[in-house]
Write an enzyme that holds these catalytic residues in place. Structure first.
Site, PDB file in Angstrom:
ATOM      1  N   LEU A  63      69.035  69.128  36.170  1.00  0.00           N
ATOM      2  CA  LEU A  63      69.750  68.813  37.411  1.00  0.00           C
ATOM      3  C   LEU A  63      70.994  67.993  37.083  1.00  0.00           C
ATOM      4  O   LEU A  63      70.895  66.896  36.532  1.00  0.00           O
ATOM      5  CB  LEU A  63      68.835  68.024  38.353  1.00  0.00           C
ATOM      6  N   ALA A 119      74.000  68.192  39.360  1.00  0.00           N
ATOM      7  CA  ALA A 119      74.982  68.451  40.427  1.00  0.00           C
ATOM      8  C   ALA A 119      75.228  67.245  41.325  1.00  0.00           C
ATOM      9  O   ALA A 119      75.921  67.346  42.325  1.00  0.00           O
ATOM     10  CB  ALA A 119      74.512  69.637  41.265  1.00  0.00           C
ATOM     11  N   ARG A 167      77.977  56.243  42.104  1.00  0.00           N
ATOM     12  CA  ARG A 167      77.782  54.877  41.621  1.00  0.00           C
ATOM     13  C   ARG A 167      78.521  54.608  40.304  1.00  0.00           C
ATOM     14  O   ARG A 167      78.647  53.481  39.877  1.00  0.00           O
ATOM     15  CB  ARG A 167      76.272  54.601  41.445  1.00  0.00           C
ATOM     16  N   THR A 212      67.884  66.426  45.074  1.00  0.00           N
ATOM     17  CA  THR A 212      67.244  67.027  43.894  1.00  0.00           C
ATOM     18  C   THR A 212      66.316  68.192  44.275  1.00  0.00           C
ATOM     19  O   THR A 212      66.179  69.145  43.505  1.00  0.00           O
ATOM     20  CB  THR A 212      66.459  65.959  43.111  1.00  0.00           C
ATOM     21  N   ASN A 251      59.057  57.083  38.374  1.00  0.00           N
ATOM     22  CA  ASN A 251      59.302  58.498  38.076  1.00  0.00           C
ATOM     23  C   ASN A 251      60.490  58.637  37.121  1.00  0.00           C
ATOM     24  O   ASN A 251      61.558  58.100  37.370  1.00  0.00           O
ATOM     25  CB  ASN A 251      59.599  59.193  39.419  1.00  0.00           C
ATOM     26  N   ARG A 278      94.587  65.229   7.154  1.00  0.00           N
ATOM     27  CA  ARG A 278      94.608  65.950   8.429  1.00  0.00           C
ATOM     28  C   ARG A 278      93.820  67.256   8.336  1.00  0.00           C
ATOM     29  O   ARG A 278      93.447  67.690   7.246  1.00  0.00           O
ATOM     30  CB  ARG A 278      96.065  66.174   8.849  1.00  0.00           C
ATOM     31  N   LYS A 327      98.039  67.558   4.821  1.00  0.00           N
ATOM     32  CA  LYS A 327      97.756  68.420   5.975  1.00  0.00           C
ATOM     33  C   LYS A 327      97.495  69.843   5.492  1.00  0.00           C
ATOM     34  O   LYS A 327      98.307  70.398   4.754  1.00  0.00           O
ATOM     35  CB  LYS A 327      98.951  68.388   6.932  1.00  0.00           C
ATOM     36  N   TYR A 363     108.459  72.726   6.468  1.00  0.00           N
ATOM     37  CA  TYR A 363     108.846  73.152   7.814  1.00  0.00           C
ATOM     38  C   TYR A 363     110.365  73.201   7.923  1.00  0.00           C
ATOM     39  O   TYR A 363     111.047  72.232   7.573  1.00  0.00           O
ATOM     40  CB  TYR A 363     108.269  72.130   8.794  1.00  0.00           C
ATOM     41  N   SER A 378     108.495  61.227  -9.535  1.00  0.00           N
ATOM     42  CA  SER A 378     108.590  60.492  -8.266  1.00  0.00           C
ATOM     43  C   SER A 378     109.818  60.900  -7.466  1.00  0.00           C
ATOM     44  O   SER A 378     110.819  61.346  -8.029  1.00  0.00           O
ATOM     45  CB  SER A 378     108.695  58.992  -8.562  1.00  0.00           C
TER      46      SER A 378
HETATM   47  C1  UD1 Z   1      65.940  60.347  40.816  1.00  0.00           C
HETATM   48  C2  UD1 Z   1      64.567  60.455  41.512  1.00  0.00           C
HETATM   49  C3  UD1 Z   1      63.785  59.183  41.218  1.00  0.00           C
HETATM   50  C4  UD1 Z   1      63.644  58.957  39.743  1.00  0.00           C
HETATM   51  C5  UD1 Z   1      65.017  58.980  39.042  1.00  0.00           C
HETATM   52  C6  UD1 Z   1      64.826  58.988  37.560  1.00  0.00           C
HETATM   53  C7  UD1 Z   1      64.848  61.834  43.507  1.00  0.00           C
HETATM   54  C8  UD1 Z   1      64.996  61.821  44.967  1.00  0.00           C
HETATM   55  N1  UD1 Z   1      64.751  60.638  42.927  1.00  0.00           N
HETATM   56  O1  UD1 Z   1      66.615  59.265  41.452  1.00  0.00           O
HETATM   57  O2  UD1 Z   1      62.493  59.259  41.804  1.00  0.00           O
HETATM   58  O3  UD1 Z   1      62.974  57.745  39.494  1.00  0.00           O
HETATM   59  O4  UD1 Z   1      65.766  60.144  39.417  1.00  0.00           O
HETATM   60  O5  UD1 Z   1      66.017  58.756  36.871  1.00  0.00           O
HETATM   61  O6  UD1 Z   1      64.775  62.875  42.901  1.00  0.00           O
HETATM   62  N2  UD1 Z   1      71.284  65.952  41.379  1.00  0.00           N
HETATM   63  C9  UD1 Z   1      71.593  67.249  41.704  1.00  0.00           C
HETATM   64  N3  UD1 Z   1      71.858  67.572  43.006  1.00  0.00           N
HETATM   65  C10 UD1 Z   1      71.794  66.663  43.995  1.00  0.00           C
HETATM   66  C11 UD1 Z   1      71.451  65.338  43.675  1.00  0.00           C
HETATM   67  C12 UD1 Z   1      71.202  65.027  42.361  1.00  0.00           C
HETATM   68  O7  UD1 Z   1      71.646  68.115  40.821  1.00  0.00           O
HETATM   69  O8  UD1 Z   1      72.053  67.030  45.148  1.00  0.00           O
HETATM   70  C13 UD1 Z   1      71.059  65.618  39.979  1.00  0.00           C
HETATM   71  C14 UD1 Z   1      71.963  64.500  39.473  1.00  0.00           C
HETATM   72  O9  UD1 Z   1      73.133  65.023  38.871  1.00  0.00           O
HETATM   73  C15 UD1 Z   1      71.082  63.767  38.461  1.00  0.00           C
HETATM   74  C16 UD1 Z   1      69.661  64.055  38.941  1.00  0.00           C
HETATM   75  O10 UD1 Z   1      69.740  65.130  39.852  1.00  0.00           O
HETATM   76  O11 UD1 Z   1      71.245  64.258  37.157  1.00  0.00           O
HETATM   77  C17 UD1 Z   1      69.055  62.836  39.620  1.00  0.00           C
HETATM   78  O12 UD1 Z   1      69.887  62.459  40.700  1.00  0.00           O
HETATM   79  P1  UD1 Z   1      70.238  60.934  40.986  1.00  0.00           P
HETATM   80  O13 UD1 Z   1      71.088  60.883  42.173  1.00  0.00           O
HETATM   81  O14 UD1 Z   1      70.679  60.275  39.776  1.00  0.00           O
HETATM   82  O15 UD1 Z   1      68.785  60.424  41.393  1.00  0.00           O
HETATM   83  P2  UD1 Z   1      68.195  58.976  41.239  1.00  0.00           P
HETATM   84  O16 UD1 Z   1      68.620  58.163  42.389  1.00  0.00           O
HETATM   85  O17 UD1 Z   1      68.423  58.453  39.903  1.00  0.00           O
HETATM   86 CA    CA Z   2      69.659  58.959  38.180  1.00  0.00          CA
END
Ligand code: UD1
Ligand code: CA
Length: 471
Positions: free
Chosen positions: A8, A10, A15, A80, A171, A334, A352, A388, A406
């Site tokens: 995941l 996306a 932050r 997620t 988690n 290089r 180079k 060159y 030299s």
């Molecule tokens: C998430 C978990 C949390 C866990 C933590 C571990 C959820 C709701 N929470 O929180 O329980 O302890 O990871 O690190 O799952 N992402 C997507 N699409 C989205 C949102 C997020 O692909 O719409 C991806 C992000 O790029 C990231 C991952 O999912 O790589 C986790 O998302 P993030 O927003 O970091 O979740 P956390 O708040 O860390």
């Molecule tokens: Ca995270």
């Protein structure tokens, strides 16, 4: 193991306060996402689906090619749970275990993932979560268990009651999911407080439906730290650095001060090599055994063979330095150069795209570009290869045992044949035959008594001037 993986990646990464997508921030030479992928390859998944969002194109372009990787596009970051749902069509006919990993957890190890998957299979779970004990659990979902220790749900910090916030088991964002549990994705409801579909909600749904679910608390915080902020990125960088240094120490690398060296995760260093402070070893760099790398050196994507010495303040890029060669101090090698065995590239020398033959020396103030130099050649101080002409680059060939005096300029294309000499201060525009001496400077003449004559001349001129003024 028959598995496919989903990463995941996306999320918006708000932050981080960055223009760059979060998973493309780098640690020790690779992006967060690439670190996760490199670890996943070791599990030999049949496919890896990367879910990317707003920065789809950049993320796709950042990935080192692999035919196992497919992409899924989550156009809107709706959580997620939604991200995993979007990944499923990309898995095609695959119907076995799916491992889900967050793209922001780059320290995760293959050992922990393997252990987790073994437990998942052995217990015949339909849904497993990898958890760990965190001393700073605020940024993670808490694992909520009943009195018997059975998992009931995962509660995100923002939704947790005061007593749940006390829970330290959290988690990691790693899940193993079988097909029947996957079907529950569509039952995840929108979390009103965040406006997202939480993948974590699948746990309570599975428990309610009597689907075999558990969390295995086998990870460590140092390994499973997720990166959401710059501070966490910095913290994970330090953890990764410690891991890299420890692995070098184990292999027999000697550091004068391990805190002041910067080594990318892909770098390999042989035993008995000594590394001084403020050295940067980057990218796909390989350093052999018994080498010495002195202070302020940067080596990028290069091979340094056994016994080579890289003296102070040298920069080496995409090149090969063969056995016992000596580079520096203050040298620049290089890309596409090969410095052969025992060759020496010394003070203020730039090379180079050239081959410097075995035992050949260019020790002082020299530019060597697009040259093929044989063995035991001496390149005198201040030699410039003029490769060159403002439009094109040309090759210079210097055969074995040549001596270049030299302050010479070699105007390419030109060939200096075996054993020839070039007199100091020459500008060489034509090929030099074997064993010949080429000199192109004006020959010297000495004028006897010139200094005294000049003094007398100056004196008489001054007298003349004085006389003129008096008149
Ligand atoms: C998430 C978990 C949390 C866990 C933590 C571990 C959820 C709701 N929470 O929180 O329980 O302890 O990871 O690190 O799952 N992402 C997507 N699409 C989205 C949102 C997020 O692909 O719409 C991806 C992000 O790029 C990231 C991952 O999912 O790589 C986790 O998302 P993030 O927003 O970091 O979740 P956390 O708040 O860390
Ligand atoms: Ca995270």
């Amino acid at each position: 193991m028959h598995i496919a993986a989903v990463v995941l990646a996306a999320g918006l990464g708000k932050r981080m306060n960055s223009y760059l997508p979060k998973v493309l921030h780098k640690l020790h030479g690779s992006t967060m996402l690439q670190h996760v992928l490199d670890t996943l390859y070791h599990l030999k998944p049949q496919k890896i689906v990367i879910v990317a969002g707003k920065h789809f194109k950049e993320i796709k372009e950042s990935i080192r090619y692999s035919d196992k990787i497919v992409f899924a596009h989550q156009k809107e970051a709706k959580g997620t749970g939604d991200a995993l749902k979007i990944a499923l069509p990309a898995l095609g006919e695959f119907k076995k275990t799916i491992v889900v990993v967050n793209g922001d957890t780059p320290l995760i190890t293959r050992a922990t993932l393997k252990k987790f998957l073994t437990l998942h299979k052995r217990r015949k779970n339909d849904l497993s979560v990898l958890s760990f004990i965190s001393q700073h659990p605020d940024s993670y979902g808490r694992i909520v268990r009943d009195e018997e220790g059975r998992i009931g749900s995962i509660v995100e910090d923002r939704d947790a009651a005061a007593f749940q916030k006390q829970i330290k088991e959290v988690n990691s964002g790693v899940y193993a999911i079988e097909q029947n549990a996957l079907n529950l994705l569509k039952k995840i409801k929108l979390n009103e407080s965040k406006g997202e579909y939480y993948l974590t909600d699948i746990v309570s749904i599975a428990v309610d439906e009597g689907i075999k679910t558990d969390a295995f608390c086998i990870g460590s915080e140092d390994e499973l730290t997720g990166i959401n902020t710059r501070k966490e990125l910095e913290n994970v960088r330090q953890l990764m650095k410690t891991r890299i240094i420890n692995s070098c120490l184990k292999k027999g690398v000697d550091f004068i001060d391990k805190d002041y060296v910067f080594i990318d995760s892909k770098v390999n260093i042989g035993n008995g090599t000594t590394i001084y402070p403020n050295v940067y070893l980057e990218g796909d760099t390989k350093i052999g055994r018994g080498c010495k790398i002195f202070p302020n050196v940067r080596i990028q994507d290069s091979i340094i063979e056994d016994g080579a010495v890289i003296k102070d303040s040298a920069l080496i890029e995409s090149s090969v330095v063969r056995k016992e060669a000596v580079i520096g101090p203050f040298a620049h090698v290089r890309p596409e150069s090969e410095i052969c065995n025992r060759a020496r590239i010394g003070n203020f020398v730039e090379v180079k795209k050239s081959i410097i033959g075995p035992g050949t020396k260019a020790q002082h103030l020299t530019y060597i570009g697009d040259a093929r130099i044989g063995k035991d050649v001496n390149i005198g101080a201040g030699t410039i290869i003029c490769n060159y002409d403002g439009y094109k680059k040309y090759i210079t060939d210097i055969e074995d045992n040549v001596f270049i005096g030299s302050d010479s300029q070699l105007i390419a294309p030109v060939k200096i044949c075996r054993g020839a000499y070039v007199g100091a201060g020459s500008t060489i525009t034509e090929d030099v035959p074997s064993e010949a001496l080429a000199v192109s400077r004006v020959s010297q003449k000495n004028i006897e008594g010139w200094v005294l004559k000049r003094k007398l001349k100056v004196k008489s001129e001054k007298l003349e001037e004085k006389k003129k003024k008096k008149r």
